[in-house]
Design a protein around this motif. Structure first.
Motif, PDB file in Angstrom:
ATOM      1  N   ALA A   5       0.491  -1.170  -0.681  1.00 31.72           N
ATOM      2  CA  ALA A   5       0.321  -0.388   0.178  1.00 31.72           C
ATOM      3  C   ALA A   5       1.003   0.987  -0.300  1.00 31.72           C
ATOM      4  CB  ALA A   5      -0.833   0.214   1.228  1.00 31.72           C
ATOM      5  N   ASP A   7       3.756   1.868  -1.291  1.00 29.63           N
ATOM      6  CA  ASP A   7       4.605   1.610  -2.164  1.00 29.63           C
ATOM      7  C   ASP A   7       3.968   1.932  -3.509  1.00 29.63           C
ATOM      8  OD1 ASP A   7       6.728   0.965  -4.425  1.00 29.63           O
ATOM      9  OD2 ASP A   7       6.361  -0.651  -3.953  1.00 29.63           O
ATOM     10  N   THR A   8       4.525   3.440  -4.111  1.00 29.93           N
ATOM     11  CA  THR A   8       4.015   4.286  -5.448  1.00 29.93           C
ATOM     12  C   THR A   8       4.557   3.966  -6.319  1.00 29.93           C
ATOM     13  OG1 THR A   8       5.776   5.928  -4.491  1.00 29.93           O
ATOM     14  CG2 THR A   8       3.419   5.818  -3.231  1.00 29.93           C
ATOM     15  N   THR A   9       4.955   2.486  -6.821  1.00 30.64           N
ATOM     16  CA  THR A   9       5.535   2.443  -8.008  1.00 30.64           C
ATOM     17  C   THR A   9       5.050   1.699  -8.728  1.00 30.64           C
ATOM     18  OG1 THR A   9       6.872   0.176  -7.226  1.00 30.64           O
ATOM     19  CG2 THR A   9       8.770   2.393  -7.585  1.00 30.64           C
ATOM     20  N   GLU A  10       3.825   1.137  -7.899  1.00 32.04           N
ATOM     21  CA  GLU A  10       2.834  -0.070  -8.512  1.00 32.04           C
ATOM     22  C   GLU A  10       1.055   0.067  -8.264  1.00 32.04           C
ATOM     23  OE1 GLU A  10       3.375  -2.104 -10.651  1.00 32.04           O
ATOM     24  OE2 GLU A  10       5.647  -2.416 -10.736  1.00 32.04           O
ATOM     25  N   PRO A  11       1.568   1.597  -8.737  1.00 32.10           N
ATOM     26  CA  PRO A  11      -0.624   2.493  -8.318  1.00 32.10           C
ATOM     27  C   PRO A  11      -1.446   1.216  -8.364  1.00 32.10           C
ATOM     28  CG  PRO A  11       0.515   3.709 -10.272  1.00 32.10           C
ATOM     29  CD  PRO A  11       1.531   2.178 -10.404  1.00 32.10           C
ATOM     30  N   THR A  12      -1.440  -0.177  -9.104  1.00 33.88           N
ATOM     31  CA  THR A  12      -2.407  -0.787  -9.400  1.00 33.88           C
ATOM     32  C   THR A  12      -2.612  -2.084  -7.956  1.00 33.88           C
ATOM     33  OG1 THR A  12      -2.995  -0.670 -11.650  1.00 33.88           O
ATOM     34  CG2 THR A  12      -3.914  -2.810 -11.041  1.00 33.88           C
ATOM     35  N   THR A  13      -1.126  -2.617  -7.604  1.00 34.82           N
ATOM     36  CA  THR A  13      -1.151  -3.397  -6.451  1.00 34.82           C
ATOM     37  C   THR A  13      -1.216  -2.090  -5.316  1.00 34.82           C
ATOM     38  OG1 THR A  13       0.451  -4.097  -8.327  1.00 34.82           O
ATOM     39  CG2 THR A  13       0.574  -4.770  -5.806  1.00 34.82           C
ATOM     40  N   GLY A  14      -0.582  -1.045  -5.687  1.00 34.87           N
ATOM     41  CA  GLY A  14      -0.889  -0.348  -4.021  1.00 34.87           C
ATOM     42  C   GLY A  14      -2.270  -0.139  -3.980  1.00 34.87           C
ATOM     43  N   LEU A  15      -3.049   0.603  -5.006  1.00 30.91           N
ATOM     44  CA  LEU A  15      -4.222   0.235  -4.891  1.00 30.91           C
ATOM     45  C   LEU A  15      -5.077  -0.065  -4.700  1.00 30.91           C
ATOM     46  CD1 LEU A  15      -4.801   2.790  -8.123  1.00 30.91           C
ATOM     47  CD2 LEU A  15      -4.759   3.572  -5.724  1.00 30.91           C
ATOM     48  N   ARG A  16      -4.871  -1.508  -4.734  1.00 30.67           N
ATOM     49  CA  ARG A  16      -5.915  -2.711  -4.760  1.00 30.67           C
ATOM     50  C   ARG A  16      -5.118  -2.874  -2.906  1.00 30.67           C
ATOM     51  NH1 ARG A  16      -5.072  -6.364  -9.311  1.00 30.67           N
ATOM     52  NH2 ARG A  16      -6.682  -5.215 -10.824  1.00 30.67           N
ATOM     53  N   VAL A  18      -4.828  -0.916  -0.185  1.00 28.83           N
ATOM     54  CA  VAL A  18      -5.340   0.428   0.218  1.00 28.83           C
ATOM     55  C   VAL A  18      -6.846  -0.864   0.778  1.00 28.83           C
ATOM     56  CG1 VAL A  18      -6.016   2.563   0.554  1.00 28.83           C
ATOM     57  CG2 VAL A  18      -3.407   2.159  -0.367  1.00 28.83           C
TER      58      VAL A  18
END
Length: 77
Positions: A5, A7-16, A18
């Motif tokens: 959550a 890590d801003t390098t992979e937004p899709t993974t981060g949003l999921r 979160v």
């Protein structure tokens, strides 16, 4: 999950991640509110511990807690 959550390098993974943390937080908060009610705490004390108003915690949880746990307000007649 928290690391993903943050890590801003992979937004899709981060949003999921979160979204998953949000669901987990909601589940844990409801469980703790129910535990507090079982322990005899009122809405004001629960709200103080969550850092919100009594009205906010009551509105959010009064109809979501297990039946019979929510304290009822007694009106003087």
């Amino acid at each position: 999950m928290a690391a993903a959550a943050a890590d801003t390098t992979e937004p899709t993974t981060g949003l999921r991640a979160v979204a998953a943390l949000r669901r987990l937080t909601e589940t844990l908060e409801l469980a703790q509110v129910e535990a507090a009610l079982r322990a005899g705490m009122g809405w004001t004390e629960i709200a103080n511990n969550l850092g919100v108003t009594r009205q906010a915690v009551h509105k959010k949880y009064a109809k979501r807690v297990a039946p019979g746990l929510a304290p009822t307000r007694r009106r003087n007649r």
